[in-house]
Design a protein around this motif. Structure first.
Motif, mmCIF file in Angstrom:
data_model
loop_
_atom_site.group_PDB
_atom_site.id
_atom_site.type_symbol
_atom_site.label_atom_id
_atom_site.label_comp_id
_atom_site.label_asym_id
_atom_site.label_seq_id
_atom_site.Cartn_x
_atom_site.Cartn_y
_atom_site.Cartn_z
ATOM 1 N N PRO A 28 -102.272 47.667 32.515
ATOM 2 C CA PRO A 28 -103.446 48.246 32.622
ATOM 3 C C PRO A 28 -103.467 50.009 32.596
ATOM 4 C CG PRO A 28 -101.781 47.449 34.933
ATOM 5 C CD PRO A 28 -101.139 47.436 33.782
ATOM 6 N N HIS A 29 -102.520 50.485 31.542
ATOM 7 C CA HIS A 29 -102.523 51.696 31.273
ATOM 8 C C HIS A 29 -102.270 51.527 29.772
ATOM 9 C CE1 HIS A 29 -101.331 52.644 35.592
ATOM 10 N NE2 HIS A 29 -99.508 52.033 35.125
ATOM 11 N N GLY A 30 -102.572 50.550 29.120
ATOM 12 C CA GLY A 30 -102.515 50.647 27.936
ATOM 13 C C GLY A 30 -101.661 50.230 27.197
ATOM 14 N N ALA A 31 -100.573 50.320 27.641
ATOM 15 C CA ALA A 31 -99.730 49.621 27.234
ATOM 16 C C ALA A 31 -99.492 48.279 26.587
ATOM 17 C CB ALA A 31 -97.969 49.516 27.564
ATOM 18 N N SER A 32 -98.574 48.217 24.973
ATOM 19 C CA SER A 32 -99.370 46.210 24.651
ATOM 20 C C SER A 32 -97.876 45.612 23.992
ATOM 21 C CB SER A 32 -100.016 46.178 24.323
ATOM 22 O OG SER A 32 -99.790 47.204 22.400
ATOM 23 N N ARG A 43 -96.301 48.869 21.768
ATOM 24 C CA ARG A 43 -97.368 50.260 21.754
ATOM 25 C C ARG A 43 -97.282 50.251 23.090
ATOM 26 N NH1 ARG A 43 -100.837 51.067 17.626
ATOM 27 N NH2 ARG A 43 -100.820 49.403 15.789
ATOM 28 N N ASN A 44 -97.162 51.700 22.982
ATOM 29 C CA ASN A 44 -97.124 52.789 24.704
ATOM 30 C C ASN A 44 -98.813 52.715 24.459
ATOM 31 O OD1 ASN A 44 -98.522 55.177 23.168
ATOM 32 N ND2 ASN A 44 -96.058 56.372 22.756
ATOM 33 N N ALA A 45 -98.536 53.070 25.933
ATOM 34 C CA ALA A 45 -100.103 53.829 26.312
ATOM 35 C C ALA A 45 -101.019 54.846 25.710
ATOM 36 C CB ALA A 45 -99.914 54.434 27.961
#
Length: 325
Positions: free
Chosen positions: A31-35, A49-51
């Motif tokens: 939910p924080h944007g990391a993938s 990838r980080n947030a």
């Protein structure tokens, strides 16, 4: 298909896409944007990838994206061998095969999935594989992305063969860095290592930390469960935690070797480092019906890390395996 904790929108947590060769890729999000993106070609993590959306894994601009050749970068699963030491492909065949999503994975500790999006993959030997390496096995891989952005890989090898077999294993991990000349690796001080540039000569690490000014290809033996990679220019620290993987491989090809690799840019050695959790020195022997597990956890944070913190992490890891995972 994969499972994930009910702490955010399920549909947003995991997505299946296809690459330009039509091979499935699994995209995990938090939910924080990391993938994280995992390809069924090799069970390879091809992106993390980080947030802030920054890519944390290195992939060569000249990488070959065509099956069956593995892609230069990301995190490769090296099994049942590491290096070019036998009749099999370099680093084994697992990274060159098409895996499947494991619909019925064996039960995991609940802590290993709590608050994470994850997918389970499975590889079984083909008839071609059995001709080269005549042992039946099941290799399962769980890749998970935590709420804090940590990336975890858990591999399980089960012997479904009628006799014991031996294998090597490594998570061949390409980390993205700003400038290799400004990178330090901490946690490997005073350890014995095999220098793969000098016919695997056994040496002892003398420095307070590893720094880089020429080609390096070393296997550190019986290494700690926690190692740190400090990128001073980017003010980022990678913390690498491992279990069931007694060795650590550190590799950078530097300038001369880079120019000999068709799938690697001449200057790309400056922006990558491989630090692999591995089981290489002593092959793993697996009896019929038995299972081996190897785990890797990657954390990327700001460079407020210090040697004392690393010592504390390793001290706690000795007392509690569950602390790492």
């Amino acid at each position: 298909m994969g499972h994930y904790a009910a702490v955010w929108d399920h549909k947003a947590a995991i997505k299946i896409t296809k690459d330009w060769n039509g091979i499935d890729q699994v995209l995990l999000r938090n939910p924080h944007g990391a993938s994280a993106k995992i390809s069924l070609h090799g069970g390879q993590v091809v992106s993390w990838r980080n947030a802030q959306g920054e890519e944390l894994l290195f992939t060569s601009n000249k990488a070959t994206f065509k099956h069956p050749k593995s892609m230069r970068g990301g995190i490769q699963i090296c099994y049942p061998q590491f290096g070019d030491c036998g009749l099999l492909d370099q680093h084994g065949f697992a990274r060159n095969k098409i895996w499947v999503i494991d619909e019925n994975p064996p039960p995991f500790n609940s802590k290993e999935s709590l608050g994470k999006s994850f997918v389970d993959l499975l590889l079984k030997p083909s008839e071609e594989d059995l001709k080269q390496w005549p042992y039946s096995f099941e290799l399962r891989l769980r890749v998970s992305l935590a709420l804090d952005g940590d990336l975890t890989l858990i591999s399980r090898v089960r012997n479904i063969n009628g006799k014991p077999f031996r294998f090597l294993f490594a998570y061949h991990t390409y980390l993205a860095v700003s400038d290799i000349s400004e990178v330090r690796v901490e946690g490997l001080e005073t350890l014995d290592y095999l220098d793969n540039l000098s016919k695997r000569k056994l040496l002892t690490e003398q420095g307070d930390a590893l720094t880089f000014e020429s080609e390096m290809d070393r296997t550190y033996l019986r290494s700690p469960k926690v190692v740190a990679v400090l990128d001073h220019e980017r003010k980022r620290t990678y913390v690498i935690r491992k279990e069931g993987l007694p060795d650590t491989v550190v590799w950078n090809p530097w300038e001369k070797k880079s120019k000999t690799m068709a799938d690697f840019g001449d200057d790309e050695y400056k922006s990558m480092i491989c630090v692999d959790g591995a089981a290489i020195e002593r092959p793993i022997t697996l009896k019929p019906g038995k299972e081996w597990t190897g785990k890797l956890v990657l954390t990327a944070g700001k460079s407020s890390f210090c040697f004392d913190q690393l010592e504390a992490l390793n001290y706690r890891a000795k007392d509690s395996d569950s602390y790492l995972f």
